[in-house]
Design an enzyme around this catalytic site. Structure first.
Site, PDB file in Angstrom:
ATOM      1  N   ILE A  11       0.831  -1.210   0.000  1.00 50.26           N
ATOM      2  CA  ILE A  11       0.000   0.000   0.000  1.00 50.26           C
ATOM      3  C   ILE A  11       0.859   1.252   0.000  1.00 50.26           C
ATOM      4  O   ILE A  11       0.522   2.265  -0.630  1.00 50.26           O
ATOM      5  CB  ILE A  11      -0.993  -0.004   1.192  1.00 50.26           C
ATOM      6  CG1 ILE A  11      -2.046   1.099   1.026  1.00 50.26           C
ATOM      7  CG2 ILE A  11      -0.263   0.166   2.527  1.00 50.26           C
ATOM      8  CD1 ILE A  11      -2.981   0.885  -0.133  1.00 50.26           C
ATOM      9  N   SER A  33      11.529   0.656   7.738  1.00 46.70           N
ATOM     10  CA  SER A  33      10.982  -0.639   7.336  1.00 46.70           C
ATOM     11  C   SER A  33      12.043  -1.701   7.515  1.00 46.70           C
ATOM     12  O   SER A  33      13.242  -1.426   7.348  1.00 46.70           O
ATOM     13  CB  SER A  33      10.526  -0.601   5.871  1.00 46.70           C
ATOM     14  OG  SER A  33      10.000  -1.847   5.466  1.00 46.70           O
ATOM     15  N   ARG A  34      11.634  -2.902   7.850  1.00 45.11           N
ATOM     16  CA  ARG A  34      12.596  -3.990   7.992  1.00 45.11           C
ATOM     17  C   ARG A  34      13.223  -4.368   6.655  1.00 45.11           C
ATOM     18  O   ARG A  34      14.388  -4.741   6.588  1.00 45.11           O
ATOM     19  CB  ARG A  34      11.922  -5.211   8.613  1.00 45.11           C
ATOM     20  CG  ARG A  34      11.588  -5.056  10.092  1.00 45.11           C
ATOM     21  CD  ARG A  34      10.888  -6.283  10.629  1.00 45.11           C
ATOM     22  NE  ARG A  34       9.589  -6.501   9.997  1.00 45.11           N
ATOM     23  CZ  ARG A  34       8.754  -7.500  10.285  1.00 45.11           C
ATOM     24  NH1 ARG A  34       9.110  -8.390  11.200  1.00 45.11           N
ATOM     25  NH2 ARG A  34       7.598  -7.615   9.692  1.00 45.11           N
ATOM     26  N   LYS A  87      -5.548   3.211   7.433  1.00 43.91           N
ATOM     27  CA  LYS A  87      -6.704   2.525   8.010  1.00 43.91           C
ATOM     28  C   LYS A  87      -6.401   1.052   8.242  1.00 43.91           C
ATOM     29  O   LYS A  87      -5.609   0.462   7.486  1.00 43.91           O
ATOM     30  CB  LYS A  87      -7.938   2.707   7.123  1.00 43.91           C
ATOM     31  CG  LYS A  87      -7.850   2.041   5.733  1.00 43.91           C
ATOM     32  CD  LYS A  87      -8.304   0.592   5.763  1.00 43.91           C
ATOM     33  CE  LYS A  87      -8.049  -0.134   4.478  1.00 43.91           C
ATOM     34  NZ  LYS A  87      -8.357  -1.560   4.511  1.00 43.91           N
ATOM     35  N   ASP A 165     -10.761  -6.033   6.898  1.00 39.73           N
ATOM     36  CA  ASP A 165      -9.730  -5.157   6.340  1.00 39.73           C
ATOM     37  C   ASP A 165     -10.268  -4.420   5.113  1.00 39.73           C
ATOM     38  O   ASP A 165     -10.176  -3.193   5.043  1.00 39.73           O
ATOM     39  CB  ASP A 165      -8.471  -5.957   6.008  1.00 39.73           C
ATOM     40  CG  ASP A 165      -7.374  -5.098   5.429  1.00 39.73           C
ATOM     41  OD1 ASP A 165      -6.587  -4.532   6.201  1.00 39.73           O
ATOM     42  OD2 ASP A 165      -7.298  -4.975   4.185  1.00 39.73           O
TER      43      ASP A 165
END
Length: 303
Positions: A11, A33-34, A87, A165
């Protein structure tokens, strides 16, 4: 304004990065971020390290799954940063209320975003319905999780929400366009026998409102909301991108931006004014469904 994007997944890459790149208000200055990266942007793997190293970044946009998001949001607020939440804004209502209290105390902006509310015809639908008597509203929301969240097991783990979701997108539109609020009275939730969250849901609300969500749908998606009123029928198609009233297609407003560019415009306004926008009504309906829902076991789901 400099902004950091936390959680560089599908996303983020599909929606957030292009929207930020096209906006005159924002500069994507860092990511956390990993594994994910954005070319040409400073990358961190640790949130605390980013907050310490980049005091010039005033705003953080969180695109993580809902369960780990609270800790990141709390850390950002404690560091005096404004926070934008993908969201759903949290894994629980309590988390969201806690974040709002923390943001107020810290004097920073906090934005619970609902991207589907920014679809092309949602505002027009709300305006048309404002003086109408609604007799019935039905949501038909069907898509294939394999297409939209391929291999993402977190969706089926506790806190992942399962079919809610995508379903919460429909609920976010419903809560924006209805002239009066409704509440859930019963629900039927279909749980695969090997998963912790539902793959389908049937919801019944007060005042003739109902919904059907299916995340195991094969074929073209259905993202439709039909509203029967004293002045005829309004239908939103394609997640609010199209609107039909009494059989006639309605044109979108001229110059309308996409969903995520509009969200980032709103975030810029909130930061400028020190505002907080934490409408939790869509998440409240989801919480009610888990509290009231009849649990039905269905065959296992595998990718």
């Amino acid at each position: 304004m400099k902004i950091a994007l936390v959680g560089v997944g599908k996303i983020a890459l599909d929606q957030h990065v292009p929207s930020l790149a096209a906006s005159p208000d924002w500069e994507l200055a860092a990511t956390v971020s990993r594994q994910g990266r954005v070319s040409g942007v400073e990358a961190f793997t640790d949130m605390t390290e980013m907050l310490t190293a980049r005091p010039d970044i005033r705003v953080v946009s969180l695109c993580l799954p809902p369960v780990p998001r609270f800790a990141y949001a709390r850390a950002a607020i404690a560091a005096g940063r404004h926070v934008m939440l993908e969201k759903p804004p949290g894994a629980t209502l309590s988390e969201c209320h806690a974040l709002a209290d923390l943001a107020r105390a810290a004097g920073v902006s906090l934005f619970a975003t609902w991207h589907s509310r920014e679809a092309a015809m949602v505002d027009a639908a709300r305006a048309w319905l404002a003086d109408k008597t609604v007799h019935k509203l039905h949501i038909n929301w069907r898509e294939d999780v394999r297409k939209w969240h391929p291999g993402q097991d977190w969706c089926f783990e506790p806190g992942g929400m399962g079919v809610f979701d995508p379903g919460i997108n429909a609920l976010s539109i419903m809560t924006k366009i209805l002239p009066a609020p409704v509440h859930l009275v019963c629900a039927k939730l279909s749980f695969p026998e090997n998963r912790q969250t539902p793959i389908a849901a049937e919801l019944t609300f007060t005042d003739g409102v109902s919904a059907y969500f299916n995340w195991d749908h094969q074929g073209p998606e259905f993202w439709d909301i039909e509203v029967q009123t004293d002045a005829g029928t309004l239908t939103l198609h394609e997640g609010g991108a199209r609107m039909v009233i009494n059989g006639a297609e309605q044109g979108a407003a001229a110059g309308l931006q996409g969903e995520y560019p509009r969200l980032y415009n709103e975030m810029a306004e909130l930061v400028a004014t020190g505002g907080i926008d934490m409408d939790l009504s869509p998440l409240r309906h989801v919480a009610d469904a888990f509290m009231l829902g009849e649990r039905v076991t269905v065959p296992p789901f595998d990718w």
